[in-house]
Design a protein around this motif. Structure first.
Motif, PDB file in Angstrom:
ATOM      1  N   LEU A  22       3.265   3.873   2.249  1.00  0.00           N
ATOM      2  CA  LEU A  22       1.929   3.728   2.838  1.00  0.00           C
ATOM      3  C   LEU A  22       1.645   4.797   3.871  1.00  0.00           C
ATOM      4  O   LEU A  22       0.499   5.227   4.034  1.00  0.00           O
ATOM      5  CB  LEU A  22       1.806   2.359   3.525  1.00  0.00           C
ATOM      6  N   LEU A  23       2.667   5.216   4.575  1.00  0.00           N
ATOM      7  CA  LEU A  23       2.458   6.223   5.621  1.00  0.00           C
ATOM      8  C   LEU A  23       2.236   7.614   5.024  1.00  0.00           C
ATOM      9  O   LEU A  23       1.701   8.493   5.701  1.00  0.00           O
ATOM     10  CB  LEU A  23       3.661   6.263   6.565  1.00  0.00           C
ATOM     11  N   LEU A  24       2.633   7.794   3.778  1.00  0.00           N
ATOM     12  CA  LEU A  24       2.529   9.139   3.177  1.00  0.00           C
ATOM     13  C   LEU A  24       1.093   9.654   3.118  1.00  0.00           C
ATOM     14  O   LEU A  24       0.823  10.780   3.577  1.00  0.00           O
ATOM     15  CB  LEU A  24       3.176   9.113   1.786  1.00  0.00           C
ATOM     16  N   PRO A  25       0.121   8.884   2.568  1.00  0.00           N
ATOM     17  CA  PRO A  25      -1.255   9.410   2.568  1.00  0.00           C
ATOM     18  C   PRO A  25      -1.808   9.628   3.968  1.00  0.00           C
ATOM     19  O   PRO A  25      -2.598  10.551   4.199  1.00  0.00           O
ATOM     20  CB  PRO A  25      -2.058   8.345   1.820  1.00  0.00           C
ATOM     21  N   LEU A  26      -1.397   8.802   4.922  1.00  0.00           N
ATOM     22  CA  LEU A  26      -1.852   8.996   6.305  1.00  0.00           C
ATOM     23  C   LEU A  26      -1.306  10.314   6.859  1.00  0.00           C
ATOM     24  O   LEU A  26      -2.002  11.034   7.580  1.00  0.00           O
ATOM     25  CB  LEU A  26      -1.392   7.827   7.181  1.00  0.00           C
TER      26      LEU A  26
END
Lengths: 328, 317, 197
Positions: A22-26
């Motif tokens: 989930l943190l990757l696109p952010l």
């Protein structure tokens, strides 16, 4: 190690691996907006977190498994909650505090009583509040610290102009703010992914957002056209509120196990976080609310469990007595 | 004898090691935290508070041992406070006159030393039960133990939280300004206590069986005995050279007249420095209670099932 | 009405914004030690509230006298301490006559009366220049802040005791100190900085 412990550890590894996804696109958005400096900070914070975990485990003589990805999550999440131009030492201090003072000494991934990332961010806020809330202007030089964030606007009672362009900017995080915690659309999509992978998390997130929304509607801090709706939008999209909803309120170590308790925990945490935001001297104090909720919820849960058990015993005993009376 | 297990030889050196290290007042006994947590963010303030607490401990324990043994407990507590009041107010006046900057930095924490729990608890737990000489050793040991913690905390918090060591400016801007706040004091104490624990287990392993880190609680009340007999437990064989686990007795009577200057062995019980009392909020284990309830409910369910089966059978017939 | 608002404001300020235990360290050793004895929470907190309120009230009245107000901190320490001792002795004698309590009661009331939290309240009131109503609010707020601290630390003690994953070096007092540090950080979010340093 028992089977139950192994299963718990596997579940936690899966949870933290999913949060990294989930943190990757952010992180991609942060790099797109602020450049390679943001990427360097994210990667270096993750590295520092892993090193702290390894060194801390050796010094404290405790068995730790770095492969559960919790240290990587702490590093990445901390970096994404901070401004893109935060000095490296401050970010490293926050990450080190989260791992060495909160996570390892108090029980580790499985049973730390507080969310380490929230504690680390709260520590940095108290020590270096001017740096932690000195956001650069979107599209401007990364060294600038004059960006006006939504949290700051709320604390001043200033509202955004209610038009589609501004609302779209708010939802996509196109305002000064944390480097990766501002894009609400991505966060909400991520929360759907998290809820599909870990179904019980939906109760935490729903309870939290419901209570925050109600508080924002009932007690707006701004006055403008469409006050309540704009207040709702600004409150939910400012700072790290939704980021906390997705990543902190769902933390497996501090979250209850039953769905009903998770929902109540979400509501309680939401109320505490909103109260902190209204009365705190810092422009963003959601993490302090998370810490208070972590500390106070177990006492509340014990009371709720006791009351529920008493209610369960009372009708069953009365029905058993009635049955005996009928039989004669 | 009834209390053989707890009997330990108390020598001045043992009292000293207990007071400074093994049962450090701040890090182990959790008494006198207020100055360490909130006030000691400066080495000079820490020095002043250390001096006050050392003098106060010696004065109170000597007075308690010499004069107050036969006085009611609540009167003794009031007298400790009065003695602390006199000492702290004199120290405050002295500081305001000669070192006003340090007095200003110390703020209300210097007068607050009058109400320090360290003096009262050490007097009640040790001084009123022991001789004057041992009380002096205990007061000195506990005072030195407290002072070491205050000075260490003051040094580190002053350096990192303020950027100074006394008057010398080391950092223009404090590296971690939060350490000067009370939470920084608690963090310092936490890591200091862990460091102390490591030190004792590494270098003072003879005393490690006496380490009582933590807030003690009384044993939980066990549920009623089961019908099935409990399994027979095998007793551990006693090692021949295990000095720590064997009680030590001294057969010589305790005398206080014409004693030599060298160490004085006295048979005394280990002092229970942490108050023990019931810990469980509801006086039983929540888990045990839930298990009992669930087993009761399941038995009700089985009874209801049997009743409904009988009804069905009778209807079918 | 305004007096009531001032009183409530000060009391709430002392409970949440400037919680004396977490934001100032006052009475922290009593809070940690007493949090292991849940049965004594309510009576202990009532006693603390009683002593802190009454001492704050009497000391504030004395401060209205110009001769007393002009004295330095050292003399104020003596005067405020004497007030506290007199109130303590009077209360114990009254309880002795009316209640005939046991030894445990005397030890509890002694610790409740003669601790840094109760003694700090009149000193803080003087330093902050609080009025009489604000002083009473401070006294009551300090007692309530203490009971909140007791419950939170008690919850923490339970969790830490049941936690088998704490490293051996941190089992016991080190973990308790770190837990209380987290609580202090959480409450510092409301205040930002400690005012009564």
């Amino acid at each position: 190690m028992t089977k139950k412990t192994k299963k718990l550890r596997r579940n936690e590894s899966v949870f933290y691996a999913d949060t990294l996804v989930l943190l990757l696109p952010l992180a991609v958005l942060a790099v797109y907006r602020y450049g390679l400096g943001a990427l360097c900070r994210i990667l270096s914070c993750m590295l520092v977190a892993v090193l702290c975990e390894i060194i801390g485990s050796l010094l404290m003589k405790c068995q730790r498994d770095v492969s559960d990805c919790s240290a990587l999550f702490i590093g990445a999440a901390t970096a994404l909650m901070l401004p893109a131009n935060i000095p490296y030492l401050i970010a490293f201090s926050g990450v080190s505090f989260a791992v060495l003072a909160v996570k390892l000494p108090l029980g580790g991934t499985q049973s730390a009583p507080f969310v380490p990332t929230a504690a680390g961010f709260a520590f940095m806020t108290l020590c270096w509040s001017d740096k932690v809330f000195g956001y650069p202007i979107i599209g401007g030089a990364i060294d600038s610290v004059n960006g006006l964030s939504l949290s700051h606007m709320l604390s001043l009672g200033t509202s955004i102009r209610p038009n589609y362009a501004n609302i779209f900017d708010v939802l996509t995080g196109n305002y000064s703010g944390p480097s990766g915690a501002g894009c609400i659309i991505v966060l909400l999509a991520g929360s759907i992914y998290l809820c599909l992978r870990h179904r019980k998390s939906v109760f935490n997130i729903l309870g939290f957002l419901l209570s925050c929304s109600i508080m924002a509607l009932l007690f707006p801090r701004i006055s403008s056209n469409y006050t309540h709706l704009i207040s709702l939008l600004m409150e939910l999209c400012s700072g790290v509120l939704i980021f906390s909803a997705v990543f902190f309120v769902t933390d497996p170590a501090t979250s209850p196990s039953r769905p009903s308790h998770r929902f109540m925990y979400g509501i309680f945490t939401g109320i505490v976080c909103m109260v902190m935001r209204y009365f705190s001297s810092f422009e963003e104090s959601t993490c302090f609310g998370v810490l208070i909720a972590n500390a106070a919820w177990p006492a509340i849960q014990i009371r709720i469990t006791k009351i529920k058990k008493k209610k369960q015993i009372a009708p069953r005993t009365s029905s058993a007595v009635k049955g005996d009376a009928q039989n004669g | 004898m009834a209390n053989d297990k707890n009997r330990v030889v108390l020598t001045p050196s043992r009292i000293f090691i207990y007071g400074v290290v093994v049962k450090n007042p701040i890090l182990v006994q959790v008494i006198g935290l207020c100055p360490a947590v909130a006030a000691c963010a400066d080495i000079y303030v820490a020095s002043l508070l250390s001096a006050v607490i050392l003098f106060l401990l010696i004065l109170c324990e000597l007075a308690a041992s010499a004069l107050l043994k036969n006085v009611s407990a609540w009167v003794r507590m009031a007298l400790y406070f009065v003695m602390g009041l006199i000492v702290s107010s004199l120290a405050t006046m002295f500081a305001e006159m000669y070192v006003p900057q340090i007095a200003n930095t110390a703020g209300v924490y210097l007068p607050l030393m009058a109400a320090s729990s360290a003096a009262a608890l050490r007097c009640e737990n040790f001084a009123v039960k022991k001789s004057i000489r041992l009380s002096f050793y205990d007061a000195a040991a506990n005072g030195i133990g407290t002072s070491l913690v205050l000075l260490f905390t003051g040094f580190v918090r002053g350096l990192l939280g303020v950027g100074t060591i006394g008057e010398f400016v080391v950092f223009e801007k404090a590296p971690i300004s939060g350490l000067s706040m009370p939470f920084g004091g608690f963090i310092m104490l936490g890591f200091s206590a862990a460091l102390l624990k490591w030190f004792i287990s590494t270098f003072l392993s003879d005393y490690s069986h006496d380490m009582s880190f933590g807030i003690k609680r009384a044993k939980k009340k066990r549920p009623p005995a089961r019908k099935t007999p409990a399994p027979i437990k095998k007793s551990k064989p006693v090692k021949k050279n295990d000095v720590a686990s064997q009680p030590v007795e001294v057969n010589e009577p305790v005398t206080e007249q014409e004693e030599p200057v060298t160490e004085e062995p006295v048979t005394e019980t280990v002092d229970q420095t942490l108050i023990t009392d019931e810990f469980d909020l509801f006086n039983f284990s929540v888990d045990d209670e839930i298990d009992a309830i669930m087993s009761g409910l399941s038995s009700f369910d089985s009874i209801l099932d049997e009743i409904s089966k009988e009804k069905e059978d009778s209807e079918n017939e | 009405m305004s007096s009531l608002v001032t009183f409530l404001e000060t009391a709430l300020y002392m409970i949440f914004v400037q919680n004396l235990v977490f934001s100032g360290g006052y009475g922290s050793s009593e809070a940690i030690r007493m949090s292991a004895k849940p049965k004594r929470f309510v009576p202990f907190s009532i006693m603390i509230t009683y002593f802190s309120t009454l001492t704050a009230f009497v000391c504030r009245l004395l401060d209205n006298i110009d001769a007393v107000d002009s004295l330095g901190l050292g003399f104020h320490t003596l005067i405020f301490g004497a007030v506290l001792v007199v109130i303590f002795i009077f209360t114990v004698l009254l309880c002795k006559i009316l209640l005939s309590p046991n030894q445990k009661f005397y030890s509890t009331i002694s610790i409740a009366a003669l601790n840094t939290l109760v003694f700090a309240v009149p000193l803080i009131n003087r330093q902050a220049g609080f009025s009489l109503i604000q002083s009473v609010g401070t006294g009551i707020g300090s007692g309530l802040s203490f009971i909140i601290a007791l419950f939170l630390i008690n919850t923490g003690l339970r969790r830490l005791e049941n936690n088998t994953n704490i490293p051996p070096l941190f089992k016991g007092t080190p973990a308790v100190f770190l837990y209380v540090a987290m609580l202090s950080i959480a409450f510092a979010g409301l205040s930002g900085r400690s005012l009564f340093a």
